[in-house]
Write a protein that holds these residues in place. Structure first.
Motif, PDB file in Angstrom:
ATOM      1  N   LYS A  50       0.853  -1.206   0.000  1.00 28.76           N
ATOM      2  CA  LYS A  50       0.000   0.000   0.000  1.00 28.76           C
ATOM      3  C   LYS A  50       0.880   1.245   0.000  1.00 28.76           C
ATOM      4  CE  LYS A  50      -3.235  -2.588   2.781  1.00 28.76           C
ATOM      5  NZ  LYS A  50      -3.595  -2.839   4.185  1.00 28.76           N
ATOM      6  N   HIS A  51       1.922   1.192   0.822  1.00 28.12           N
ATOM      7  CA  HIS A  51       2.838   2.334   0.883  1.00 28.12           C
ATOM      8  C   HIS A  51       3.432   2.633  -0.496  1.00 28.12           C
ATOM      9  CE1 HIS A  51       6.205   4.893   2.150  1.00 28.12           C
ATOM     10  NE2 HIS A  51       6.946   4.136   1.359  1.00 28.12           N
ATOM     11  N   HIS A  52       3.911   1.599  -1.160  1.00 28.23           N
ATOM     12  CA  HIS A  52       4.602   1.834  -2.440  1.00 28.23           C
ATOM     13  C   HIS A  52       3.624   2.195  -3.564  1.00 28.23           C
ATOM     14  CE1 HIS A  52       8.661   1.217  -1.111  1.00 28.23           C
ATOM     15  NE2 HIS A  52       8.279   0.143  -0.448  1.00 28.23           N
ATOM     16  N   LEU A  53       2.393   1.718  -3.461  1.00 28.42           N
ATOM     17  CA  LEU A  53       1.377   2.171  -4.428  1.00 28.42           C
ATOM     18  C   LEU A  53       1.202   3.682  -4.295  1.00 28.42           C
ATOM     19  CD1 LEU A  53      -1.450  -0.526  -4.056  1.00 28.42           C
ATOM     20  CD2 LEU A  53      -0.171  -0.013  -6.145  1.00 28.42           C
ATOM     21  N   ASP A  54       1.081   4.134  -3.028  1.00 26.15           N
ATOM     22  CA  ASP A  54       0.849   5.562  -2.802  1.00 26.15           C
ATOM     23  C   ASP A  54       2.097   6.397  -3.052  1.00 26.15           C
ATOM     24  OD1 ASP A  54      -1.775   5.169  -2.268  1.00 26.15           O
ATOM     25  OD2 ASP A  54      -1.501   4.973  -0.094  1.00 26.15           O
ATOM     26  N   ALA A  55       3.259   5.766  -2.909  1.00 28.07           N
ATOM     27  CA  ALA A  55       4.516   6.498  -3.132  1.00 28.07           C
ATOM     28  C   ALA A  55       4.827   6.617  -4.630  1.00 28.07           C
ATOM     29  CB  ALA A  55       5.654   5.805  -2.400  1.00 28.07           C
ATOM     30  N   GLY A  56       3.974   6.057  -5.455  1.00 29.59           N
ATOM     31  CA  GLY A  56       4.148   6.230  -6.900  1.00 29.59           C
ATOM     32  C   GLY A  56       5.088   5.233  -7.557  1.00 29.59           C
ATOM     33  N   HIS A  57       5.302   4.091  -6.893  1.00 26.65           N
ATOM     34  CA  HIS A  57       6.134   3.049  -7.519  1.00 26.65           C
ATOM     35  C   HIS A  57       5.264   2.196  -8.438  1.00 26.65           C
ATOM     36  CE1 HIS A  57       9.388   3.544  -4.257  1.00 26.65           C
ATOM     37  NE2 HIS A  57       9.796   4.065  -5.403  1.00 26.65           N
ATOM     38  N   ASN A  58       4.800   2.827  -9.493  1.00 24.65           N
ATOM     39  CA  ASN A  58       3.791   2.170 -10.342  1.00 24.65           C
ATOM     40  C   ASN A  58       4.182   2.067 -11.808  1.00 24.65           C
ATOM     41  OD1 ASN A  58       1.869   1.770  -8.176  1.00 24.65           O
ATOM     42  ND2 ASN A  58       1.652   3.988  -8.168  1.00 24.65           N
ATOM     43  N   GLN A  59       5.421   2.360 -12.119  1.00 24.96           N
ATOM     44  CA  GLN A  59       5.861   2.235 -13.517  1.00 24.96           C
ATOM     45  C   GLN A  59       6.808   1.037 -13.646  1.00 24.96           C
ATOM     46  OE1 GLN A  59       3.957   4.007 -15.227  1.00 24.96           O
ATOM     47  NE2 GLN A  59       3.308   5.372 -13.572  1.00 24.96           N
ATOM     48  N   TYR A  60       7.229   0.762 -14.858  1.00 25.24           N
ATOM     49  CA  TYR A  60       8.086  -0.408 -15.091  1.00 25.24           C
ATOM     50  C   TYR A  60       9.309  -0.403 -14.181  1.00 25.24           C
ATOM     51  CZ  TYR A  60       5.834  -0.802 -19.755  1.00 25.24           C
ATOM     52  OH  TYR A  60       4.971  -0.923 -20.803  1.00 25.24           O
ATOM     53  N   PRO A  61       9.596  -1.534 -13.578  1.00 28.82           N
ATOM     54  CA  PRO A  61      10.885  -1.661 -12.898  1.00 28.82           C
ATOM     55  C   PRO A  61      11.951  -2.052 -13.930  1.00 28.82           C
ATOM     56  CG  PRO A  61       9.654  -3.675 -12.634  1.00 28.82           C
ATOM     57  CD  PRO A  61       8.778  -2.759 -13.455  1.00 28.82           C
ATOM     58  N   PRO A  62      13.219  -2.100 -13.531  1.00 33.64           N
ATOM     59  CA  PRO A  62      14.240  -2.614 -14.459  1.00 33.64           C
ATOM     60  C   PRO A  62      13.900  -4.058 -14.863  1.00 33.64           C
ATOM     61  CG  PRO A  62      15.256  -1.653 -12.518  1.00 33.64           C
ATOM     62  CD  PRO A  62      13.784  -1.692 -12.252  1.00 33.64           C
ATOM     63  N   MET A  63      14.353  -4.451 -16.033  1.00 32.61           N
ATOM     64  CA  MET A  63      13.989  -5.747 -16.588  1.00 32.61           C
ATOM     65  C   MET A  63      14.340  -6.918 -15.655  1.00 32.61           C
ATOM     66  SD  MET A  63      15.600  -8.416 -18.265  1.00 32.61           S
ATOM     67  CE  MET A  63      16.967  -7.973 -19.318  1.00 32.61           C
ATOM     68  N   ALA A  64      15.445  -6.820 -14.934  1.00 23.31           N
ATOM     69  CA  ALA A  64      15.866  -7.929 -14.059  1.00 23.31           C
ATOM     70  C   ALA A  64      15.251  -7.840 -12.661  1.00 23.31           C
ATOM     71  CB  ALA A  64      17.384  -7.947 -13.950  1.00 23.31           C
ATOM     72  N   GLY A  65      14.464  -6.788 -12.407  1.00 23.71           N
ATOM     73  CA  GLY A  65      13.898  -6.595 -11.064  1.00 23.71           C
ATOM     74  C   GLY A  65      14.580  -5.411 -10.381  1.00 23.71           C
ATOM     75  N   ILE A  66      13.914  -4.800  -9.399  1.00 15.55           N
ATOM     76  CA  ILE A  66      14.534  -3.644  -8.733  1.00 15.55           C
ATOM     77  C   ILE A  66      15.774  -4.105  -7.957  1.00 15.55           C
ATOM     78  CG2 ILE A  66      12.376  -2.308  -8.566  1.00 15.55           C
ATOM     79  CD1 ILE A  66      12.479  -3.066  -5.484  1.00 15.55           C
ATOM     80  N   LEU A  67      16.800  -3.281  -7.971  1.00 13.66           N
ATOM     81  CA  LEU A  67      18.074  -3.688  -7.367  1.00 13.66           C
ATOM     82  C   LEU A  67      17.954  -3.993  -5.863  1.00 13.66           C
ATOM     83  CD1 LEU A  67      20.964  -4.371  -8.079  1.00 13.66           C
ATOM     84  CD2 LEU A  67      21.573  -1.970  -7.631  1.00 13.66           C
ATOM     85  N   PRO A  68      17.209  -3.184  -5.083  1.00 13.88           N
ATOM     86  CA  PRO A  68      17.126  -3.523  -3.652  1.00 13.88           C
ATOM     87  C   PRO A  68      16.572  -4.925  -3.396  1.00 13.88           C
ATOM     88  CG  PRO A  68      16.303  -1.306  -4.042  1.00 13.88           C
ATOM     89  CD  PRO A  68      16.530  -1.916  -5.400  1.00 13.88           C
ATOM     90  N   LEU A  69      15.658  -5.378  -4.232  1.00 12.04           N
ATOM     91  CA  LEU A  69      15.141  -6.740  -4.044  1.00 12.04           C
ATOM     92  C   LEU A  69      16.199  -7.763  -4.452  1.00 12.04           C
ATOM     93  CD1 LEU A  69      12.954  -8.699  -3.234  1.00 12.04           C
ATOM     94  CD2 LEU A  69      11.895  -8.424  -5.492  1.00 12.04           C
ATOM     95  N   ARG A  70      16.884  -7.506  -5.539  1.00 18.13           N
ATOM     96  CA  ARG A  70      17.930  -8.448  -5.948  1.00 18.13           C
ATOM     97  C   ARG A  70      19.046  -8.503  -4.899  1.00 18.13           C
ATOM     98  NH1 ARG A  70      20.006  -6.813 -11.304  1.00 18.13           N
ATOM     99  NH2 ARG A  70      18.727  -4.948 -11.308  1.00 18.13           N
ATOM    100  N   GLU A  71      19.310  -7.353  -4.262  1.00 19.35           N
ATOM    101  CA  GLU A  71      20.341  -7.351  -3.206  1.00 19.35           C
ATOM    102  C   GLU A  71      19.856  -8.114  -1.970  1.00 19.35           C
ATOM    103  OE1 GLU A  71      22.650  -3.223  -4.451  1.00 19.35           O
ATOM    104  OE2 GLU A  71      21.052  -3.136  -2.947  1.00 19.35           O
ATOM    105  N   ALA A  72      18.570  -7.975  -1.667  1.00 21.54           N
ATOM    106  CA  ALA A  72      18.034  -8.735  -0.521  1.00 21.54           C
ATOM    107  C   ALA A  72      18.101 -10.239  -0.819  1.00 21.54           C
ATOM    108  CB  ALA A  72      16.596  -8.296  -0.233  1.00 21.54           C
ATOM    109  N   ILE A  73      17.845 -10.602  -2.058  1.00 21.84           N
ATOM    110  CA  ILE A  73      17.931 -12.022  -2.460  1.00 21.84           C
ATOM    111  C   ILE A  73      19.387 -12.489  -2.372  1.00 21.84           C
ATOM    112  CG2 ILE A  73      17.702 -13.605  -4.423  1.00 21.84           C
ATOM    113  CD1 ILE A  73      15.258 -11.783  -5.300  1.00 21.84           C
ATOM    114  N   ARG A  74      20.298 -11.667  -2.871  1.00 23.03           N
ATOM    115  CA  ARG A  74      21.728 -12.013  -2.799  1.00 23.03           C
ATOM    116  C   ARG A  74      22.131 -12.298  -1.344  1.00 23.03           C
ATOM    117  NH1 ARG A  74      25.000  -6.829  -3.260  1.00 23.03           N
ATOM    118  NH2 ARG A  74      24.089  -6.695  -1.186  1.00 23.03           N
ATOM    119  N   ASP A  75      21.703 -11.424  -0.435  1.00 21.87           N
ATOM    120  CA  ASP A  75      22.085 -11.599   0.967  1.00 21.87           C
ATOM    121  C   ASP A  75      21.418 -12.833   1.569  1.00 21.87           C
ATOM    122  OD1 ASP A  75      23.558  -9.361   0.566  1.00 21.87           O
ATOM    123  OD2 ASP A  75      22.211  -8.003   1.656  1.00 21.87           O
TER     124      ASP A  75
END
Ligand code: PMP
Ligand code: GLN
Length: 383
Positions: A50-75
Motif C-alpha cells: 500500500k505504501h509503495h502504491l501511494d509512493a508512486g512506484h507504479n511504472q516499469y521496474p528494471p527488466m531484471a527486477g529492482i536492485l534492492p530486491l535483488r540485493e536482498a535475495i543475494r544476501d
C-alpha cells in the motif's frame, strides 16, 4: 470455414489446479486441492505494498527486477546457502517461478534436445520443453519413498540430453533430496555437461530438522544451474506471482534474453514491498519450517483414525495419501467424488505422470487454517 490450428500442445487441457478449485467452489467443498493458503500474507508486507502504491512506484521496474530486491535475495542466499552471487548479473526477479522455469528451459533447449525430469512431475515442466521442440524424458520416482534412482538416470542420459530438472522439496510427494543426491547430480551434470533446472519453490518448507539441499550450496552444481524460487509460497501470497531465478552470469544472460520478451518484468510495488519486508523481518523465513511442520502434524493427526494410508510429508505443504482401503475408483474419479459428494477437494496424482501408474493416491494441501484442517480431517476420517 474451419481453421486448422494444429495445436502445439494437443495433449494439454486446463490445469488440474484450476479444474479442482472450480469444482470445490461449485460444491462448496473444503479446498485441499490447489496449493494456496486460506490465510493471508503478513500484514506488514501488505502495508508496504500500500505504501509503495501511494509512493508512486507504479511504472516499469528494471527488466531484471529492482536492485534492492535483488540485493536482498543475494544476501538471503548467502545466509542460507553460503552462496556468493552478484545481484547485478546472477539474480533475476520474475513473475512467479513458472515464468522463470519457462524462460530457463526456452533459453537453452533446442529441437531434438532431451530434458530429464522425474514423475510425478509438476505440470509446467513438460509443456515448456515441448514448445522448444525438445523432448521430455520422464523417469519414475517409485513409491513409497519417491527417491531418484541414479542408475536409471545414468541409463537415460544420451548425447542429446541437455538439461535435467529437479524439484526439492518435491510436489506432490513431499520427498526432499539428500546431500548424496546433490553430489550425484553434481557428478553426472559435470560428466555429461548438462544444465540443471532446480525448482526450489518450497525451500523453506522442510521438516524434522532436515536442511534444504539447494543447488546453490554446491559450487560446481550452481555453476551450471538455474535455481528457481517463489515468494508466493514463502510469504503466503501465491496470487502475487513473484519469484526469482539465481544462475551464473552465462545462464542469467540467456534467461534474461527470453524473460524480457515473455513478460519483461514483474509488478513494481510488490517488488519494493518484498525488498522492504525481507530486510525488516528476516526471521519470517526461519519460522516457516516450524509453522508448516505443525500444520503437517495436525493434519496427519486428524487422519490418524482414517482408512487413508500415509507417510508424513518430509517437505512442501502437501500430503499424499493412499485411498485404496476406501475406494477402487481411479484417482481422477475419486477426487471428483470426494469433492462433489463428500465436500473435500484433493488433487489426483496421476496427472503428474506421463503414464498413469494406477496408484490409488491423491494429494491434500495442508497450508490451511487449523480449523479447516480439523474439519477436513473429520470428514475424511468418516470415510
Ligand atoms: N514449482 C512447483 C513445484 C510448484 O508447486 C509451483 C506452484 N505454485 C510452482 C513451481 C510455481 O510457482 P509460482 O506460483 O511462483 O509460479
Ligand atoms: N503449485 C500449486 C499446486 O501444486 C498450484 C499452482 C497453480 O495453480 N498453477 O497446487
Amino acid at each position: 470455414m474451419s481453421l486448422n490450428v494444429n495445436s502445439k500442445l494437443p495433449h494439454v487441457g486446463t490445469t488440474i489446479f484450476t479444474v479442482m478449485s472450480a469444482l470445490a467452489a461449485e460444491h462448496g467443498a473444503i479446498n485441499l486441492s490447489q496449493g494456496f493458503p486460506d490465510y493471508d500474507g503478513p500484514a506488514a508486507l501488505k502495508d508496504r505494498v500500500k505504501h509503495h502504491l501511494d509512493a508512486g512506484h507504479n511504472q516499469y521496474p528494471p527488466m531484471a527486477g529492482i536492485l534492492p530486491l535483488r540485493e536482498a535475495i543475494r544476501d538471503k542466499v548467502a545466509d542460507f546457502y553460503d552462496a556468493r552471487v552478484s545481484a547485478e548479473t546472477e539474480v533475476t526477479v520474475t513473475p512467479g517461478a513458472t515464468e522463470a522455469i519457462f524462460c530457463a528451459v526456452t533459453a537453452v533447449c533446442r529441437p531434438g534436445d532431451e530434458v530429464i525430469m522425474f514423475d510425478p512431475a509438476y505440470d509446467c515442466y513438460e509443456p515448456a520443453v515441448t514448445l522448444c521442440g525438445a523432448r521430455a524424458v520422464r523417469l519414475a520416482l517409485a513409491a513409497p519413498d519417491y527417491r531418484i534412482d541414479w542408475q536409471r538416470v545414468v541409463a537415460a542420459i544420451s548425447p542429446r540430453t541437455r538439461m535435467i530438472m529437479v524439484n526439492t522439496p518435491h510436489n506432490p510427494t513431499g520427498m526432499v533430496m539428500s546431500a548424496d543426491d546433490m553430489r550425484e547430480l553434481e557428478r553426472l551434470a559435470a560428466r555429461h555437461d548438462l544444465i540443471v533446472c532446480s525448482d526450489e519453490v518450497y525451500e523453506h518448507l522442510v521438516f524434522d530438522g532436515v536442511r534444504h539441499e539447494s543447488v546453490l550450496r554446491y559450487p560446481a552444481l550452481a555453476a551450471r544451474a538455474f535455481a528457481v524460487f517463489s515468494f508466493g509460497k514463502t510469504y503466503h501470497v501465491t496470487g502475487w506471482k513473484t519469484g526469482y531465478c539465481v544462475a551464473p552470469e552465462v545462464l542469467t544472460r540467456e534467461l534474461r534474453r527470453v524473460h524480457q520478451f515473455v513478460t519483461f518484468v514483474g509488478i513494481t510495488p510488490i517488488q519494493w514491498a518484498l525488498a522492504d519486508f525481507m530486510r525488516a523481518q528476516p526471521e519470517h523465513l526461519a519460522s516457516l519450517p516450524g509453522f508448516y511442520q505443525r500444520k503437517r502434524d495436525l493434519f496427519v493427526g486428524a487422519l490418524a483414525g482414517s482408512r487413508f494410508r500415509l507417510k508424513p510429508s518430509a517437505g512442501t505443504f502437501f500430503q499424499m495419501v493412499d485411498y485404496s482401503a476406501i475406494s477402487d475408483l481411479p484417482d481422477q474419479e475419486f477426487a471428483r467424488w470426494l469433492t462433489s459428494e463428500k465436500g473435500v477437494a484433493a488433487i489426483p496424482t496421476s496427472v503428474f505422470h506421463a503414464e498413469d501408474p494406477g496408484e490409488r493416491s491423491v494429494r491434500f494441501c495442508f497450508c490451511k487454517e487449523d480449523e479447516t484442517l480439523r474439519r477436513a480431517g473429520a470428514v475424511l476420517t468418516a470415510l
